[in-house]
Design an enzyme around this catalytic site. Structure first.
Site, short mmCIF file in Angstrom:
data_model
loop_
_atom_site.label_atom_id
_atom_site.label_comp_id
_atom_site.label_asym_id
_atom_site.label_seq_id
_atom_site.Cartn_x
_atom_site.Cartn_y
_atom_site.Cartn_z
N GLY A 2 0.80 -1.21 0.00
CA GLY A 2 0.00 0.00 0.00
C GLY A 2 0.84 1.27 0.00
O GLY A 2 0.64 2.16 -0.82
N ALA A 3 1.78 1.33 0.94
CA ALA A 3 2.60 2.53 1.06
C ALA A 3 3.77 2.24 1.99
O ALA A 3 3.77 1.22 2.67
CB ALA A 3 1.78 3.69 1.62
N MET A 4 4.75 3.16 2.00
CA MET A 4 5.96 2.92 2.78
C MET A 4 6.41 4.18 3.49
O MET A 4 6.49 5.25 2.88
CB MET A 4 7.05 2.39 1.82
CG MET A 4 8.36 2.10 2.51
SD MET A 4 8.17 0.80 3.77
CE MET A 4 9.43 1.31 4.93
N ASN A 37 9.21 5.51 4.56
CA ASN A 37 10.58 6.03 4.50
C ASN A 37 10.69 7.39 5.18
O ASN A 37 9.86 8.26 4.94
CB ASN A 37 11.00 6.18 3.04
CG ASN A 37 10.60 4.98 2.22
OD1 ASN A 37 10.97 3.86 2.52
ND2 ASN A 37 9.80 5.22 1.19
N HIS A 79 -1.49 6.39 8.63
CA HIS A 79 -0.66 5.25 9.06
C HIS A 79 0.82 5.54 8.81
O HIS A 79 1.65 5.40 9.71
CB HIS A 79 -1.11 4.01 8.31
CG HIS A 79 -0.33 2.77 8.61
ND1 HIS A 79 -0.76 1.82 9.52
CD2 HIS A 79 0.86 2.32 8.14
CE1 HIS A 79 0.14 0.85 9.58
NE2 HIS A 79 1.13 1.13 8.75
N GLU A 80 1.14 5.94 7.59
CA GLU A 80 2.55 6.19 7.27
C GLU A 80 3.08 7.37 8.07
O GLU A 80 4.22 7.37 8.53
CB GLU A 80 2.74 6.44 5.77
CG GLU A 80 2.19 5.35 4.85
CD GLU A 80 2.56 3.94 5.24
OE1 GLU A 80 3.64 3.72 5.82
OE2 GLU A 80 1.74 3.01 4.99
N HIS A 103 3.93 6.31 11.58
CA HIS A 103 5.18 5.54 11.64
C HIS A 103 6.39 6.42 11.96
O HIS A 103 7.41 5.92 12.40
CB HIS A 103 5.43 4.84 10.30
CG HIS A 103 4.90 3.44 10.19
ND1 HIS A 103 5.00 2.51 11.21
CD2 HIS A 103 4.30 2.80 9.16
CE1 HIS A 103 4.46 1.36 10.80
NE2 HIS A 103 4.02 1.50 9.56
N GLU A 145 4.02 -2.26 13.31
CA GLU A 145 2.80 -2.36 12.51
C GLU A 145 1.53 -2.48 13.35
O GLU A 145 0.53 -1.83 13.07
CB GLU A 145 2.91 -3.50 11.50
CG GLU A 145 4.01 -3.32 10.47
CD GLU A 145 3.94 -2.00 9.69
OE1 GLU A 145 2.89 -1.33 9.75
OE2 GLU A 145 4.94 -1.65 9.03
N1 PHE Z 1 5.76 -0.74 6.19
C1 PHE Z 1 4.70 -0.51 5.25
C2 PHE Z 1 3.50 -0.07 6.07
O1 PHE Z 1 2.96 -0.77 6.85
C3 PHE Z 1 4.30 -1.69 4.44
C4 PHE Z 1 5.31 -2.20 3.49
C5 PHE Z 1 6.06 -3.31 3.80
C6 PHE Z 1 5.49 -1.58 2.28
C7 PHE Z 1 6.98 -3.81 2.92
C8 PHE Z 1 6.40 -2.08 1.40
C9 PHE Z 1 7.14 -3.20 1.71
O2 PHE Z 1 3.07 1.00 6.02
ZN ZN Z 2 2.85 0.14 8.57
#
Ligand code: PHE
Ligand code: ZN
Length: 877
Positions: free
Chosen positions: A274-276, A278, A310-311, A314, A333
């Site tokens: 879905g998304a990351m 970073n 969510h992102e 994080h 998560e």
């Molecule tokens: N860490 C990301 C999330 O939960 C999910 C994700 C995992 C995206 C692995 C890409 C690769 O928001």
């Molecule tokens: Zn996540």
């Protein structure tokens, strides 16, 4: 040595174990990266300041992860170039036997992002460069200790052609930029916060940007940028608003402020997940960030809001405090899903959000917990970590955090989270550390509670009661157990909060609270009650368990009408429907005629006519339990019977309540311009539910209503609903007409066309497989694009049970062919698509044989990726 057959000659991948965890031998204080991006290849120059980890005694070789695709061009230590004799390399690691205690390692690597179809590491998406490093993608970029407990400060320079790639992004703040030879340019980024390599990101492309700003609680100004393709610039406002709302919410509810001067989001169309998150540079699947009324459904608007939040969340729960190792994945998560679900509950309707989350948990996560890939929230071993981005890690992990919240109350939970962030800022920690912070802040002992992290499987709670009329004493006895899961036969009792209410016959609540169940059997008594109450149990779904109590229909109807807990009102309705449907499934299998009880019609009519209810609530109350949920509950899954019964009931309820459905449809139709707020979404939800029932009557006049809605709609929610309802209805010709019309309108919008594919793939009428195979040849289908695979292949295999489970095994074969095709090209997606086949044990004998034969066929393929090997071999074990 002789080798027999292809299977034995392949080396099987070995699992790695949590118990083998060792702190890293070397730390990287500083990481300097220079990327030179070209059309054929990319050069990566890494300069690492390395230091022996003082926490580890003795001298160890330096081990750097490096994917087999990396071309090592040059390696030096403190300026001295190493020769072949100084190091060795295997599939996964580069070993340097002899290194000083402190040194500078320089490494030049050549990679080929243009050829990267796995979408891990550096790759190209529609002409732009982007990265995906979680969990172990950084090792496809350069040689590095690619593990989350090695946290380093990164400085990154990106150099590329100025015309083709005017925008060059990485983590942190931009500190330098300029021209280079041959029409090239560069930008240098500096990220002051130490981070593991999985949070590294880079983007280079010709991108448009929506810009805004945000003033933090302490008065700092943060620049907000959302990048996408120029044609999508009009679809970024909702994500921007969601981002600002999330930033405010995290300050108010968790006291967490953003820490860099700039926060960037980039939308890419080729993305496995879905998304990351970073650091400072989130990369999003377009499906989770783009939104506009014309092209996006209400559900997708809400997903964008939730994923953006969510992102963002994080940044603290994941980035500032990260995971020690990947067994701790749920640390970030589970906690972050809990945070985003509370955010969404605060932004929209809390009860509706809870109903949606629990529906998903009970269908999909419970099924996972009952299948061959079942694992604890903190797994003990894995072969490929990518296979563990699961509903158990995410959703069940969030439920575990929610239980802590319920046990502690909001205020004490906040003390716990404050302590956690304070104590562990800048560290890579474990789920034990998280629970310890909660324990220390509250003075409570969570030793037993931690079994939620170590024991897999969905616990069952059986409840019985007794009533002493003379003394006015009511008692509830709760018995808990948990079925065996792979590698875990015996389970110890869980510590769980069971929220409850006691309801009198007139609907008045006599008492409410939270029971703490800790033993395998426990009795709770309630004194001084005027009458025998009806128990409302597990309010708000206070623990992720299967709770049973021998409710009579009268008791359930009472709760449906009067329960003070909105979630349990809905759940009472679900229980009534499930009981009836299970009975009808038996009747259907026994060849008996099916009938709809009058009582059901009456109670539905009452709900439908009750204008005091939130229309979203009404829509949820009157939506029959899904085929997937009934399947999860079944001993043996009879796919056709489940479908036939649900269709029978839908039709019978449609006919019996036709005037009421029409009335509700009209009541919920509005001329106001589209808005994705909770109230308008609720209205549309009920309106489109009603439309579905109206179409189920098979009356031509009602088809006209649906077609009118399709044509007149000013928003995708109404248009898409009309499309899928007509396509899935008995009006076959009209269905095709709308599909063609929809194609003409939307062929230029990739995300909208995903719906067009998915609606056809999930069509339960016969011929779906042939249609899906034809659609694979459609010019807009692209087997390299995960969103397209999800819209067509996954939609067919996971959302079209009747067609997927066709008795000739054609559906299984179709999926098997795809897995084999994708195994090497995109192993993560291949392994994910496999899920429906792994559940073979739940189906009748004949289906079991066909499904396992298909799994065996996959297992016999040469060169299986770790991802596919792990899922297939565990499914057959
Ligand atoms: N860490 C990301 C999330 O939960 C999910 C994700 C995992 C995206 C692995 C890409 C690769 O928001
Ligand atoms: Zn996540």
């Amino acid at each position: 040595m002789s080798q027999q057959g292809s299977q034995q000659s392949q080396q099987q991948p070995e699992p790695i174990y949590l118990k083998d965890y060792k702190a890293p031998a070397y730390l990287i204080d500083h990481t300097d990266l220079r990327f030179e991006l070209y059309e054929e290849e990319t050069l990566v120059r890494a300069t690492l300041k390395v230091r022996r980890n003082p926490a580890r005694s003795g001298k160890s070789p330096l081990e750097l992860h490096g994917h087999e695709s990396l071309e090592l061009c040059r390696l030096s230590i403190d300026g001295e170039v190493l020769s072949e004799r100084d190091f060795s390399r295997d599939d996964e690691l580069l070993h340097i036997a002899d290194v000083p205690d402190e040194f500078v390692l320089e490494c030049l690597t050549r990679i080929h992002p243009q050829l990267n179809t796995a979408l891990e590491g550096l790759y190209k998406s529609d002409g732009m460069f982007c990265t995906q490093c979680e969990a172990e993608g950084f090792r496809r970029i350069t040689f590095y200790p690619d593990r989350p407990d090695v946290m380093s400060v990164f400085r990154t320079t990106v150099e590329a052609d100025r015309k083709l790639y005017p925008v060059l992004l990485s983590n942190g703040n931009p500190v330098e930029s300029g021209s280079a030879d041959d029409g090239r340019h560069f930008v240098t980024w500096d990220d002051p916060f130490p981070k593991p390599a999985y949070l590294f990101a880079l983007v280079a492309g010709d991108l448009a940007v929506l810009e805004d700003s945000y003033i933090t609680a302490s008065g700092r100004k943060v620049k907000l940028q959302i990048y996408g393709e120029n044609k999508d610039l009009d679809k970024l406002d909702h994500a921007m608003l969601s981002l600002k709302n999330a930033m405010r919410w995290d300050e108010e509810v968790y006291g967490r402020e953003y820490d860099l001067d700039i926060y960037m989001i980039v939308a890419v169309d080729f993305f496995n997940m879905g998304a990351m998150e970073n650091k400072g540079l989130n990369i999003f699947n377009t499906s989770c960030v783009l939104a506009s009324p014309r092209t996006t459904t209400d559900a997708a608007f809400q997903r964008v809001e939730g994923v953006v939040a969510h992102e963002y969340f994080h940044n603290w729960s994941g980035n500032r405090v990260t995971c020690r190792d990947w067994f701790q994945l749920s640390l970030k998560e589970g906690f972050t899903v809990f945070r985003d679900s509370e955010f969404s509950a605060d932004m929209n309707s809390r009860t509706v959000k809870r109903i949606e989350d629990v529906s998903m948990l009970r269908t999909a996560q419970f099924a996972e917990d009952a299948g061959p890939m079942a694992h604890p929230v903190r797994p003990e071993s894995f072969i490929e970590i990518s296979n563990f981005y699961t509903l158990t890690i995410y959703e069940k992990g969030a439920e575990v955090v929610r239980m802590l919240h319920t046990l502690l109350g909001a205020e004490t939970f906040r003390k716990g989270s404050d302590l956690y962030f304070e104590r562990h800022d800048g560290q890579a920690v474990t789920t034990d550390d998280f629970v310890q912070a909660m324990a220390d802040a509250s003075g409570r002992d969570f030793t037993q509670f931690k079994r939620w992290y170590s024991q897999a499987g969905t616990p069952r709670v059986e409840v019985s009661d007794s009533w002493d009329a003379a003394k006015g004493v009511y008692s509830l006895t709760l018995r808990q157990s948990c079925p065996a899961t792979p590698g875990q036969t015996e389970k110890l009792p869980f510590h769980m909060p069971v929220a409850y209410g006691l309801v009198a016959q007139n609907g008045v609540e006599l008492e409410a609270g939270v029971l703490e169940l800790t033993d395998s059997e426990q009795t709770f008594t309630f004194d001084d009650l005027p009458e025998k109450p009806v128990p409302s149990l597990l309010r708000g779904f206070s623990a992720p368990v299967k709770l049973s109590y021998p409710y009579s229909d009268e008791q359930l109807l009472l709760l449906l009408k009067h329960d003070g807990d909105g979630f349990n009102r809905w759940d009472a309705g679900q229980r009534i429907a499930v009981n009836l449907m299970q009975q009808l499934i038996e009747d259907h299998l026994a060849g008996k005629a099916l009938s709809l009880p009058d009582a059901m019609v009456d109670s539905w009519r009452a709900v439908l006519n009750d204008e005091s209810l939130d229309p979203a609530m009404v829509a949820h109350l009157l939506r029959l339990p899904s085929e997937a949920y009934l399947a999860e509950l079944a001993e043996v899954i009879q796919v056709d019977a489940i479908h036939a019964v649900r269709e029978f009931l839908r039709k019978a309820l449609a006919v019996a309540l036709q005037p009421e459905w029409l009335e509700a449809y009209k009541r919920c139709t509005s001329d106001e311009p589209y808005s994705p707020d909770a109230e308008s979404c609720a209205r549309r939800a009920l309106k489109n539910l009603a439309l579905g029932y109206l179409l189920a009557t098979d009356e031509d006049a009602l088809l006209a209503l649906a077609e009118e809605q399709f044509v007149d709609a000013d928003n995708m929610t109404d248009q898409q609903a009309a499309l899928s309802l007509v396509v899935h209805s008995g009006f076959r010709e009209a269905g095709q007409r709308l599909l063609d019309d929809f194609h003409t309108r939307w062929h230029h919008e990739a995300l909208v066309m995903n719906q067009w594919f998915a609606v056809q793939a999930s069509d339960p009428w016969s011929g779906a497989l042939e249609r899906v195979k034809t659609l694979q040849e459609h010019p807009l289908f692209d087997a390299k694009n995960p969103n397209k695979l999800r819209s067509l292949v996954a939609a067919f295999c996971a959302q079209n049970p009747v067609s997927f489970h066709a008795q000739d095994g054609s559906g299984y074969r179709y999926l098997g062919d795809w897995i084999i095709k994708l195994n090497k090209k995109n192993p993560q997606i291949a392994a994910r698509l496999l899920t429906p086949l792994t559940r073979w044990k739940r189906y009748p004998q004949a289906a079991q044989q066909l499904m396992t034969a298909e799994l065996e066929r996959i297992l016999a393929q040469p060169e299986l990726s770790k991802d596919v090997y792990e899922v297939v071999s565990k499914s057959l074990a």
